[in-house]
Design an enzyme around this catalytic site. Structure first.
Site, PDB file in Angstrom:
ATOM      1  N   LYS A 110      37.389  -6.684  15.546  1.00  0.00           N
ATOM      2  CA  LYS A 110      35.980  -6.594  15.157  1.00  0.00           C
ATOM      3  C   LYS A 110      35.869  -5.858  13.822  1.00  0.00           C
ATOM      4  O   LYS A 110      36.374  -4.731  13.687  1.00  0.00           O
ATOM      5  CB  LYS A 110      35.258  -5.816  16.260  1.00  0.00           C
ATOM      6  CG  LYS A 110      33.800  -6.092  16.419  1.00  0.00           C
ATOM      7  CD  LYS A 110      33.340  -5.445  17.728  1.00  0.00           C
ATOM      8  CE  LYS A 110      31.855  -5.420  17.853  1.00  0.00           C
ATOM      9  NZ  LYS A 110      31.439  -4.558  18.974  1.00  0.00           N
TER      10      LYS A 110
HETATM   11  C1  E4P Z   1      28.086  -5.298  19.828  1.00  0.00           C
HETATM   12  O1  E4P Z   1      29.203  -5.735  19.939  1.00  0.00           O
HETATM   13  C2  E4P Z   1      27.718  -3.870  19.963  1.00  0.00           C
HETATM   14  O2  E4P Z   1      28.754  -3.213  20.663  1.00  0.00           O
HETATM   15  C3  E4P Z   1      26.474  -3.621  20.752  1.00  0.00           C
HETATM   16  O3  E4P Z   1      25.919  -4.792  21.287  1.00  0.00           O
HETATM   17  C4  E4P Z   1      25.513  -2.683  20.119  1.00  0.00           C
HETATM   18  O4  E4P Z   1      24.416  -2.502  20.973  1.00  0.00           O
HETATM   19  P1  E4P Z   1      23.375  -1.298  20.818  1.00  0.00           P
HETATM   20  O5  E4P Z   1      22.411  -1.643  19.742  1.00  0.00           O
HETATM   21  O6  E4P Z   1      22.685  -1.237  22.155  1.00  0.00           O
HETATM   22  O7  E4P Z   1      24.182  -0.070  20.510  1.00  0.00           O
END
Ligand code: E4P
Length: 251
Positions: A110
């Site tokens: 990622k």
């Molecule tokens: C995506 O891969 C992120 O880990 C995640 O969805 C972020 O979510 P949040 O805005 O609730 O922190």
């Protein structure tokens, strides 16, 4: 891995064919957005979870060595685990390559949607390493991520909503662009999902994957009419059982 042909759709199914959870559905994938392995085990036991996304915040909350978390998830049977890398271009590339070597096809690296992140995406994708481009807040970012060869783009629905414009519209816009431009390689992974309604809408608007907190996944089963209907059926079944018993005993 095997191929299924149906109505001119080619469905690539990459699953263990001996698993009781083997599914021929390769769309509407549900990932859990957490690094809490105990909670993930419960979700995985349902047979409905296709992968996991983590990020530095979620790893920090787990209080664990990220690589122990990733290994535990892979040992559990999860086939797609997003592992976020940080730093400059060189650092992200080296760390992404190392993680991909260590965890093989289970690793999705990622990277953020920045010039460095997308350069790393392009280099890793060329080596057939799966890359998830995260922190996507606009169609233009999703265009660049697709051009960099990403396996997934992660638009942050909830965080867009928090900032007064429509997170789900972003999913729709990206889906329209990818459909019109015939982008097949890059899947839309709806992230930052905060409620059950958004899961349905994200898939309706063209997301291929939704990554959701475990609490939202649990709520997907729930409906007040299911609970009421089940209570009535259970009550009536007790009635049937006592009647059948009386009939069988000839009383
Ligand atoms: C995506 O891969 C992120 O880990 C995640 O969805 C972020 O979510 P949040 O805005 O609730 O922190």
């Amino acid at each position: 891995m095997y191929l299924l042909c149906s109505n001119a759709h080619l469905l690539l199914v990459h699953r263990n064919p001996t698993s009781p959870f083997t599914s021929i559905i390769n769309s509407m994938k549900i990932f859990l957005d957490t690094a809490d392995t105990q909670v993930i085990q419960n979700g995985y036991n349902t047979g409905l979870i296709d992968g996991i996304t983590t990020n530095p915040t979620l790893i920090m909350k787990s209080g664990r060595d990220p690589e122990n978390v990733y290994q535990e998830l892979i040992d559990m049977g999860l086939e797609d685990v997003s592992m976020e890398v940080v730093g400059n271009r060189k650092e992200m590339y080296e760390e992404g390559s190392r993680l991909a070597k260590k965890f093989g096809e289970y690793a999705t690296i990622k990277v953020p949607c920045t010039p460095d992140g997308l350069a790393v995406c392009k280099e890793l994708s060329k080596k057939l390493i799966k890359v998830n481009v995260t922190l996507i807040f606009s169609p233009s970012q999703a265009i660049l991520a697709a051009k960099a060869g990403a396996k997934y783009v992660s638009p942050f629905v909830g965080r867009v909503d928090d900032n007064s414009f429509g997170g789900l519209c972003l999913i729709k816009d990206i889906s329209n662009i990818y459909t019109k431009q015939q982008v097949f390689k890059t899947e839309i992974l709806a992230a930052s999902i905060r409620n059950v309604r958004d899961v349905g809408r994200a898939f309706e608007y063209g997301a291929h994957v939704c990554t959701i907190p475990p609490s939202v996944f649990d709520k997907m089963y729930k409906h007040v009419l299911t609970d009421a209907g089940l209570a009535q059926f259970d009550k009536d079944w007790e009635n049937v059982k006592s009647k059948v018993q009386s009939l069988r005993e000839g009383t």
